[in-house]
Scaffold this motif. Structure first.
Motif, PDB file in Angstrom:
ATOM      1  N   PHE A   1      35.497  22.070 -12.715  1.00  0.00           N
ATOM      2  CA  PHE A   1      36.262  22.380 -11.512  1.00  0.00           C
ATOM      3  C   PHE A   1      37.682  21.811 -11.620  1.00  0.00           C
ATOM      4  O   PHE A   1      38.669  22.505 -11.371  1.00  0.00           O
ATOM      5  CB  PHE A   1      35.529  21.774 -10.299  1.00  0.00           C
TER       6      PHE A   1
ATOM      7  N   MET B   1      31.824  19.259 -12.031  1.00  0.00           N
ATOM      8  CA  MET B   1      33.048  18.672 -11.447  1.00  0.00           C
ATOM      9  C   MET B   1      34.205  18.694 -12.451  1.00  0.00           C
ATOM     10  O   MET B   1      35.324  19.029 -12.118  1.00  0.00           O
ATOM     11  CB  MET B   1      32.749  17.226 -11.016  1.00  0.00           C
TER      12      MET B   1
ATOM     13  N   LYS C   1      27.736  22.003   3.379  1.00  0.00           N
ATOM     14  CA  LYS C   1      26.717  21.003   2.982  1.00  0.00           C
ATOM     15  C   LYS C   1      25.712  20.758   4.103  1.00  0.00           C
ATOM     16  O   LYS C   1      24.905  19.842   4.012  1.00  0.00           O
ATOM     17  CB  LYS C   1      27.401  19.706   2.549  1.00  0.00           C
TER      18      LYS C   1
ATOM     19  N   LYS D   1      39.694  23.592 -14.255  1.00  0.00           N
ATOM     20  CA  LYS D   1      40.174  24.889 -13.764  1.00  0.00           C
ATOM     21  C   LYS D   1      41.470  24.697 -12.956  1.00  0.00           C
ATOM     22  O   LYS D   1      42.445  25.430 -13.121  1.00  0.00           O
ATOM     23  CB  LYS D   1      39.091  25.491 -12.868  1.00  0.00           C
TER      24      LYS D   1
ATOM     25  N   ALA E   1      38.580  12.203   2.168  1.00  0.00           N
ATOM     26  CA  ALA E   1      37.987  12.508   3.479  1.00  0.00           C
ATOM     27  C   ALA E   1      36.652  13.235   3.308  1.00  0.00           C
ATOM     28  O   ALA E   1      35.699  12.988   4.051  1.00  0.00           O
ATOM     29  CB  ALA E   1      38.960  13.362   4.292  1.00  0.00           C
ATOM     30  N   ILE E   2      36.580  14.108   2.336  1.00  0.00           N
ATOM     31  CA  ILE E   2      35.347  14.874   2.125  1.00  0.00           C
ATOM     32  C   ILE E   2      34.216  13.976   1.602  1.00  0.00           C
ATOM     33  O   ILE E   2      33.045  14.273   1.766  1.00  0.00           O
ATOM     34  CB  ILE E   2      35.620  16.065   1.174  1.00  0.00           C
TER      35      ILE E   2
ATOM     36  N   PHE F   1      43.469  11.441   8.716  1.00  0.00           N
ATOM     37  CA  PHE F   1      43.631  12.534   9.685  1.00  0.00           C
ATOM     38  C   PHE F   1      45.108  12.763   9.978  1.00  0.00           C
ATOM     39  O   PHE F   1      45.601  13.884   9.956  1.00  0.00           O
ATOM     40  CB  PHE F   1      42.890  12.202  10.992  1.00  0.00           C
TER      41      PHE F   1
ATOM     42  N   ARG G   1      34.050  25.134   4.534  1.00  0.00           N
ATOM     43  CA  ARG G   1      34.020  23.952   3.671  1.00  0.00           C
ATOM     44  C   ARG G   1      33.327  22.775   4.369  1.00  0.00           C
ATOM     45  O   ARG G   1      32.598  22.000   3.740  1.00  0.00           O
ATOM     46  CB  ARG G   1      35.448  23.562   3.277  1.00  0.00           C
TER      47      ARG G   1
ATOM     48  N   GLU H   1      35.815  28.591  -4.370  1.00  0.00           N
ATOM     49  CA  GLU H   1      35.901  27.256  -4.976  1.00  0.00           C
ATOM     50  C   GLU H   1      36.236  26.179  -3.947  1.00  0.00           C
ATOM     51  O   GLU H   1      35.738  25.050  -4.036  1.00  0.00           O
ATOM     52  CB  GLU H   1      36.939  27.263  -6.104  1.00  0.00           C
TER      53      GLU H   1
ATOM     54  N   PHE I   1      33.637  22.982  -3.230  1.00  0.00           N
ATOM     55  CA  PHE I   1      34.014  21.619  -3.619  1.00  0.00           C
ATOM     56  C   PHE I   1      33.105  20.509  -3.069  1.00  0.00           C
ATOM     57  O   PHE I   1      32.646  19.650  -3.842  1.00  0.00           O
ATOM     58  CB  PHE I   1      35.486  21.359  -3.257  1.00  0.00           C
ATOM     59  N   PRO I   2      32.770  20.483  -1.758  1.00  0.00           N
ATOM     60  CA  PRO I   2      31.897  19.396  -1.269  1.00  0.00           C
ATOM     61  C   PRO I   2      30.526  19.383  -1.941  1.00  0.00           C
ATOM     62  O   PRO I   2      29.924  18.317  -2.100  1.00  0.00           O
ATOM     63  CB  PRO I   2      31.755  19.699   0.227  1.00  0.00           C
TER      64      PRO I   2
ATOM     65  N   PHE J   1      34.597  17.653   8.051  1.00  0.00           N
ATOM     66  CA  PHE J   1      35.894  17.448   8.708  1.00  0.00           C
ATOM     67  C   PHE J   1      36.678  18.761   8.745  1.00  0.00           C
ATOM     68  O   PHE J   1      36.704  19.505   7.763  1.00  0.00           O
ATOM     69  CB  PHE J   1      36.725  16.412   7.939  1.00  0.00           C
ATOM     70  N   ILE J   2      37.301  18.991   9.898  1.00  0.00           N
ATOM     71  CA  ILE J   2      38.191  20.149  10.018  1.00  0.00           C
ATOM     72  C   ILE J   2      39.537  19.622  10.504  1.00  0.00           C
ATOM     73  O   ILE J   2      39.595  18.885  11.490  1.00  0.00           O
ATOM     74  CB  ILE J   2      37.632  21.196  10.993  1.00  0.00           C
TER      75      ILE J   2
ATOM     76  N   ARG K   1      45.203  26.156 -13.847  1.00  0.00           N
ATOM     77  CA  ARG K   1      45.874  27.093 -12.930  1.00  0.00           C
ATOM     78  C   ARG K   1      47.174  26.529 -12.373  1.00  0.00           C
ATOM     79  O   ARG K   1      48.126  27.259 -12.130  1.00  0.00           O
ATOM     80  CB  ARG K   1      44.943  27.422 -11.762  1.00  0.00           C
TER      81      ARG K   1
END
Lengths: 233, 423
Positions: free
Chosen positions: B4, B1, A161, B7, B318-319, B418, A157, A105, A109-110, A90-91, B11
């Protein structure tokens, strides 16, 4: 060419008050592997709704949408998440990068969701950043990048994948003309070299000028579907 | 994960440092308040125990019935034997005999006629040859002139009465009272020192003399009005005191015999039951209110922390992250922040509570007209609860706040991602 998206008689209704609003009416179309296509139309024409359903973020009210041999309407939320995680990129218009993470990073992530080893992830991320020309910004944070660079990170990103399909909703809306062309050229190059399919939702003429297929939507219906033999760019 | 997410947590100061500081402050205040309340209430109870009731008190049945009148005609006899028995059966306790009495104090002029008189309440305690009672009743800081009795016939008198009767150190005074057999008692003392308690009830007319002098004065050889027992190693414990008293009463009390001995736990003497219950309830309510208030603050901090990251969670969904994975990571972070903040808060809270326990705050000037027996120095007291109470607002509230914020993750329509992520 292999069909990766098959939209059959798709209708999508949204409840409004006591009635409902029909965003898509009996839409049928297919996308083949390696397409660089765009859903084009004015606001409210149904292009984002169609992109949502193809991206398994929403389900049809009627009809069927099959994405990579999976019927979106029949997927459980977990299966839909798996489809997005493994096959779709997705963008977004506003990049949506995670501000506390570096470029590396954000792109990584994905891959974490795919449980890849650290070595595999590093190799993939560096390769992808090379495609988008950001190897010198690996350790930068989003706040240190320009808009164009941020969108290139977002593309990386989405691409890291190696998805079968990338869905992009108005990806150039926040960019100036020069950066828009840079981004579109990057995506076109990835489409040609990796055979990744791209489907855009847009009304930006700059994006339209790169498309190899333009599907025009008006009031939830497909009014034109044309292949562009020689895109203007 | 996990690495991640960790981190990101490190931060993003608004996700880690700030919530940890908020949690630590809240927990620190909770811990300190708990220890302070604990100290104040238990000091008050201990103070009352040392002056009047002991942790347990042995009297005769008849004395118990008229306790407020200090009826020495119902005093117990054979005190040495009773003390021996108590020391043998309960070596973990300190035992001391006392005689409480009332009377008139007369100050003569140079001709031997009355110059001034005053009503007094008196106590015969062990003052010669031992400092146990002086230490127990914390009399040293209360002695504002003269000295403690060093020989028989000397008496300590409250400073207010001392001034009112225009006495001088070394002046002779005569106690006029009644013996334990109901005869008139007259006994001469020499004033050797004056005391200021800061408690009007005691300052108006209290005298302290060695118990052997009082025995002589009131004809109470080998007798005492009451024997007080104190736990050597701990402050007052209601259950323990009841257990000791029940055991003693089962072996010694004959309800039909008015001179039979009976033991009362502190909660059953001089209305102390109300004071102990009140202290425990008041402490519980105050701490509960504070914990609740801190919980709301930390709950909101957790809630705001979650809501602030709405965009990030949308992107993760979404990812392709599962909703329950996103939710779990949010709650996991809250547990980490809550635990870290709580540990820091408890450590700081314990530090201040320890300082307060060791040094205290001298409120002598503020409570000088108090009518109840209470300490003039307020101290905190750290107990087992102090070590864990901070985790209630610290961890529970933070996690509940995050969990509530996380409900938004489950309710979120992925169809709107979206649109939402365009903002």
């Amino acid at each position: 060419m292999k069909t990766i998206v098959d939209v059959k008689n798709l209708t999508k209704n949204f409840p409004v008050g006591t009635g409902f609003f029909t965003a898509l009416k009996d839409v049928s179309l297919q996308f083949a592997e390696g397409e660089f296509a765009g859903l084009v139309g004015p606001s409210g024409s149904g292009k984002t709704t169609l992109l949502n359903i193809i991206g398994s973020l929403d389900v049809p009210s009627d009809g069927e949408v099959v994405v990579l041999q999976r019927s979106v309407g029949k997927l459980t939320p977990k299966e839909a998440a798996k489809l997005r995680k493994e096959e779709l990129g997705f963008i977004f218009q506003s990049y949506n990068l995670l501000p506390v993470y570096t470029v590396f990073e954000n792109v990584e992530f994905p891959l974490l969701l795919l449980n890849m080893t650290a070595e595999e992830r590093k190799e993939r991320v560096m390769e992808t950043l090379k495609w988008v020309g950001l190897t010198d910004k690996v350790k930068s944070r989003p706040a240190q990048l320009s808009g164009g660079e941020c969108q290139r990170v977002a593309i990386a990103r989405a691409m890291v994948k190696r998805p079968s399909l990338v869905l992009a909703d108005e990806p150039t809306a926040n960019l100036d003309s020069k950066n828009s062309h840079n981004i579109l050229q990057t995506m076109l190059k990835l489409n040609e070299e990796l055979k990744t399919s791209f489907v855009f939702a847009t009304h930006d003429e700059k994006v339209i000028s790169y498309l190899k297929r333009i599907i025009r939507l008006e009031d939830g219906k497909v009014v034109a579907d044309e292949l562009i033999a020689e895109p203007s760019k | 994960m996990i690495k991640f997410l960790f981190k990101g947590l490190i931060r993003d100061k608004s996700r880690s440092l700030l919530p940890i500081i908020v949690v630590a402050i809240g927990v620190m205040m909770t811990v300190f308040l708990q220890a302070y309340m604990n100290g104040v209430f238990y000091d008050s109870i201990e103070s009352a125990a040392r002056f009047t009731s002991g942790h347990v008190k042995v009297v005769t049945n008849a004395y118990k019935e008229n306790l407020s009148q200090m009826p020495n005609d119902y005093a117990m006899t054979g005190v040495d034997e009773i003390m021996e028995q108590l020391n043998a059966v309960h070596p973990d306790m300190e035992w001391t005999d006392r005689i409480m009495f009332g009377g008139l104090l007369d100050a003569p002029d140079s001709l031997g006629t009355t110059r001034a008189q005053g009503n007094v309440a008196g106590a015969g305690i062990h003052l010669l040859g031992t400092e146990d009672e002086i230490i127990r009743m914390d009399l040293k800081p209360k002695l504002i002139s003269g000295r403690f009795p060093e020989k028989n016939g000397e008496v300590l008198i409250s400073n207010e009465l001392f001034k009112k009767m225009k006495l001088q150190l070394g002046d002779p005074v005569t106690l006029i009272s009644s013996t334990m057999y109901g005869d008139m008692a007259m006994y001469n003392f020499t004033v050797c020192g004056t005391l200021h308690f800061g408690i009007s009830m005691l300052d108006k007319g209290m005298i302290y003399a060695d118990i052997e002098d009082v025995r002589m004065a009131l004809n109470m050889e080998d007798a005492a009005g009451e024997i007080l027992g104190f736990f050597k190693d701990a402050p007052y414990e209601n259950d323990r005191a009841h257990a000791v008293a029940d055991q003693f009463n089962a072996e010694n009390t004959d309800e039909a015999d008015v001179f039979s001995l009976t033991m009362m736990p502190m909660s059953m003497s001089n209305g102390m039951d109300f004071m102990i219950t009140y202290a425990e309830n008041a402490q519980f309510i105050v701490i509960l209110i504070f914990v609740f208030a801190m919980s709301i603050v930390l709950w909101n901090a957790g809630l705001l922390g979650g809501l602030r990251r709405y965009g990030e969670f949308g992107l993760r969904l979404a990812i392709g992250e599962n909703k329950h994975e996103t939710y779990r990571s949010l709650v996991g972070e809250a547990v980490l922040v809550g635990l870290l903040g709580s540990v820091i808060g408890i450590a700081i809270g314990l530090f201040f509570a320890y300082l307060m326990q060791e040094h205290g705050i001298d409120a002598g000037d503020m409570i000088q007209d108090s009518t109840i027996i209470m300490p003039t120095v307020f101290r905190a007291q750290i107990n087992a609860t102090t070590y864990y109470i901070g985790f209630i607002p610290g961890v529970l509230s933070t996690v509940i706040g995050a969990m509530l914020a996380g409900i938004g993750i489950y309710k979120r329509q992925t169809a709107n991602l979206f649109k939402e992520l365009q903002a």
